[in-house]
Design a protein around this motif. Structure first.
Motif, mmCIF file in Angstrom:
data_model
loop_
_atom_site.group_PDB
_atom_site.id
_atom_site.type_symbol
_atom_site.label_atom_id
_atom_site.label_comp_id
_atom_site.label_asym_id
_atom_site.label_seq_id
_atom_site.Cartn_x
_atom_site.Cartn_y
_atom_site.Cartn_z
ATOM 1 N N UNK A 147 -46.440 -3.886 -2.201
ATOM 2 C CA UNK A 147 -46.085 -5.172 -2.804
ATOM 3 C C UNK A 147 -45.231 -4.978 -4.054
ATOM 4 N N UNK A 148 -44.333 -4.005 -4.006
ATOM 5 C CA UNK A 148 -43.438 -3.743 -5.123
ATOM 6 C C UNK A 148 -44.009 -2.842 -6.205
ATOM 7 N N UNK A 149 -45.282 -2.507 -6.133
ATOM 8 C CA UNK A 149 -45.925 -1.649 -7.134
ATOM 9 C C UNK A 149 -45.774 -0.187 -6.699
ATOM 10 N N UNK A 150 -45.202 0.623 -7.570
ATOM 11 C CA UNK A 150 -44.972 2.034 -7.256
ATOM 12 C C UNK A 150 -46.287 2.783 -7.086
ATOM 13 N N UNK A 151 -46.437 3.471 -5.959
ATOM 14 C CA UNK A 151 -47.615 4.294 -5.691
ATOM 15 C C UNK A 151 -47.303 5.783 -5.797
ATOM 16 N N UNK A 152 -46.099 6.180 -5.339
ATOM 17 C CA UNK A 152 -45.789 7.602 -5.243
ATOM 18 C C UNK A 152 -44.287 7.814 -5.336
ATOM 19 N N UNK A 153 -43.889 8.905 -6.014
ATOM 20 C CA UNK A 153 -42.488 9.315 -6.079
ATOM 21 C C UNK A 153 -42.397 10.793 -5.718
ATOM 22 N N UNK A 154 -41.462 11.123 -4.857
ATOM 23 C CA UNK A 154 -41.166 12.518 -4.524
ATOM 24 C C UNK A 154 -39.695 12.757 -4.802
ATOM 25 N N UNK A 155 -39.380 13.912 -5.363
ATOM 26 C CA UNK A 155 -37.984 14.275 -5.613
ATOM 27 C C UNK A 155 -37.663 15.559 -4.881
ATOM 28 N N UNK A 156 -36.477 15.585 -4.302
ATOM 29 C CA UNK A 156 -35.983 16.781 -3.624
ATOM 30 C C UNK A 156 -34.617 17.099 -4.216
ATOM 31 N N UNK A 157 -34.469 18.283 -4.791
ATOM 32 C CA UNK A 157 -33.184 18.713 -5.337
ATOM 33 C C UNK A 157 -32.828 20.071 -4.769
ATOM 34 N N UNK A 158 -31.526 20.322 -4.695
ATOM 35 C CA UNK A 158 -31.045 21.604 -4.181
ATOM 36 C C UNK A 158 -29.671 21.874 -4.793
ATOM 37 N N UNK A 159 -29.460 23.095 -5.208
ATOM 38 C CA UNK A 159 -28.177 23.510 -5.755
ATOM 39 C C UNK A 159 -27.947 24.960 -5.363
ATOM 40 N N UNK A 205 -22.037 18.120 3.473
ATOM 41 C CA UNK A 205 -21.168 18.847 2.552
ATOM 42 C C UNK A 205 -19.801 19.018 3.203
ATOM 43 N N UNK A 206 -18.764 18.694 2.475
ATOM 44 C CA UNK A 206 -17.399 18.793 2.997
ATOM 45 C C UNK A 206 -16.966 20.257 3.093
ATOM 46 N N UNK A 207 -16.017 20.524 3.971
ATOM 47 C CA UNK A 207 -15.430 21.863 4.080
ATOM 48 C C UNK A 207 -14.824 22.245 2.729
ATOM 49 N N UNK A 208 -14.969 23.506 2.371
ATOM 50 C CA UNK A 208 -14.406 24.009 1.128
ATOM 51 C C UNK A 208 -15.295 23.800 -0.086
ATOM 52 N N UNK A 209 -16.396 23.061 0.070
ATOM 53 C CA UNK A 209 -17.340 22.884 -1.041
ATOM 54 C C UNK A 209 -18.057 24.207 -1.290
ATOM 55 N N UNK A 210 -17.564 24.987 -2.243
ATOM 56 C CA UNK A 210 -18.199 26.277 -2.533
ATOM 57 C C UNK A 210 -19.511 26.091 -3.288
ATOM 58 N N UNK A 211 -19.598 25.049 -4.109
ATOM 59 C CA UNK A 211 -20.819 24.777 -4.872
ATOM 60 C C UNK A 211 -21.339 23.399 -4.495
ATOM 61 N N UNK A 212 -22.643 23.279 -4.433
ATOM 62 C CA UNK A 212 -23.227 21.962 -4.199
ATOM 63 C C UNK A 212 -24.466 21.800 -5.056
ATOM 64 N N UNK A 213 -24.782 20.556 -5.323
ATOM 65 C CA UNK A 213 -25.921 20.199 -6.157
ATOM 66 C C UNK A 213 -26.255 18.755 -5.810
ATOM 67 N N UNK A 214 -27.465 18.507 -5.332
ATOM 68 C CA UNK A 214 -27.820 17.137 -4.989
ATOM 69 C C UNK A 214 -29.292 16.870 -5.279
ATOM 70 N N UNK A 215 -29.598 15.590 -5.455
ATOM 71 C CA UNK A 215 -30.971 15.173 -5.707
ATOM 72 C C UNK A 215 -31.265 13.863 -5.013
ATOM 73 N N UNK A 216 -32.452 13.800 -4.416
ATOM 74 C CA UNK A 216 -32.885 12.640 -3.644
ATOM 75 C C UNK A 216 -34.309 12.293 -4.073
ATOM 76 N N UNK A 217 -34.566 11.003 -4.271
ATOM 77 C CA UNK A 217 -35.913 10.535 -4.570
ATOM 78 C C UNK A 217 -36.412 9.642 -3.458
ATOM 79 N N UNK A 218 -37.692 9.805 -3.096
ATOM 80 C CA UNK A 218 -38.322 8.970 -2.069
ATOM 81 C C UNK A 218 -39.549 8.331 -2.721
ATOM 82 N N UNK A 219 -39.672 7.007 -2.591
ATOM 83 C CA UNK A 219 -40.757 6.289 -3.254
ATOM 84 C C UNK A 219 -41.525 5.406 -2.260
ATOM 85 N N UNK A 220 -42.833 5.341 -2.485
ATOM 86 C CA UNK A 220 -43.733 4.487 -1.708
ATOM 87 C C UNK A 220 -44.253 3.386 -2.636
ATOM 88 N N UNK A 221 -44.191 2.138 -2.156
ATOM 89 C CA UNK A 221 -44.680 0.998 -2.935
ATOM 90 C C UNK A 221 -45.577 0.106 -2.078
#
Length: 157
Positions: A83-95, A65-81
């Motif tokens: 052979x290319x087939x999706x097995x699991x998805x996790x999402x992490x968000x914070x605001x 987060x940059x200096x002066x950022x009074x508000x923040x909001x972000x989201x990250x997804x992590x996936x396990x596959x």
């Protein structure tokens, strides 16, 4: 980054095998919904169809987060596959809001997962972990991944 397979030299049908990869180092994750970056790849060999595997991974994410950022909001997804087939998805968000004129800082979080897979076919299988940076309030918010690891135990009969 290292890969390993360990098992007994006797019958591969009765023995468990261990595979792993792990690395340290910063990898920048580009921003954009639908843009995934592979952060871990692990080749695993099975000796029969639908053999049971236990997979564990952890990915350390760092949100800057940059200096002066009074508000923040972000989201990250992590996936396990497999052979290319999706097995699991996790999402992490914070605001949140920060008061005053806050200094630059980094939010570090570990995203762990354990997954049991019994869908692999006999032979070579490739497991991947990807990261998606899908949400942010300000363009000055950036995401990197740092230490990360993936391991698999393949169970014999």
């Amino acid at each position: 980054m290292g890969n390993c397979c360990c098992g007994s030299s006797s019958s591969s049908f009765n023995q468990n095998q261990f595979f792993f990869t792990q690395t340290e180092g910063t990898l920048v994750i580009p921003f954009g919904a639908g843009i995934e970056t592979t952060v871990l790849t692990l080749p695993v060999t099975t000796t029969f169809n639908l053999q049971r595997l236990k997979l564990d991974y952890v990915v350390q994410i760092a949100i800057s987060l940059a200096a002066g950022n009074a508000n923040f909001d972000y989201g990250v997804g992590v996936r396990l596959r497999r052979n290319g087939v999706l097995l699991s998805t996790q999402s992490y968000t914070n605001a949140a809001s920060r008061t005053g004129n806050p200094p630059a800082n980094i939010h570090r979080r570990q995203v762990p997962n354990t997954w049991a897979d019994n869908g692999a076919l006999v032979g070579a299988n490739t497991y991947t972990v990807t990261v998606e940076f899908f949400q942010r309030l300000l363009a000055t918010t950036t995401l990197t991944v740092e230490t990360r690891s993936l391991n698999a135990i393949v169970f014999g009969l």
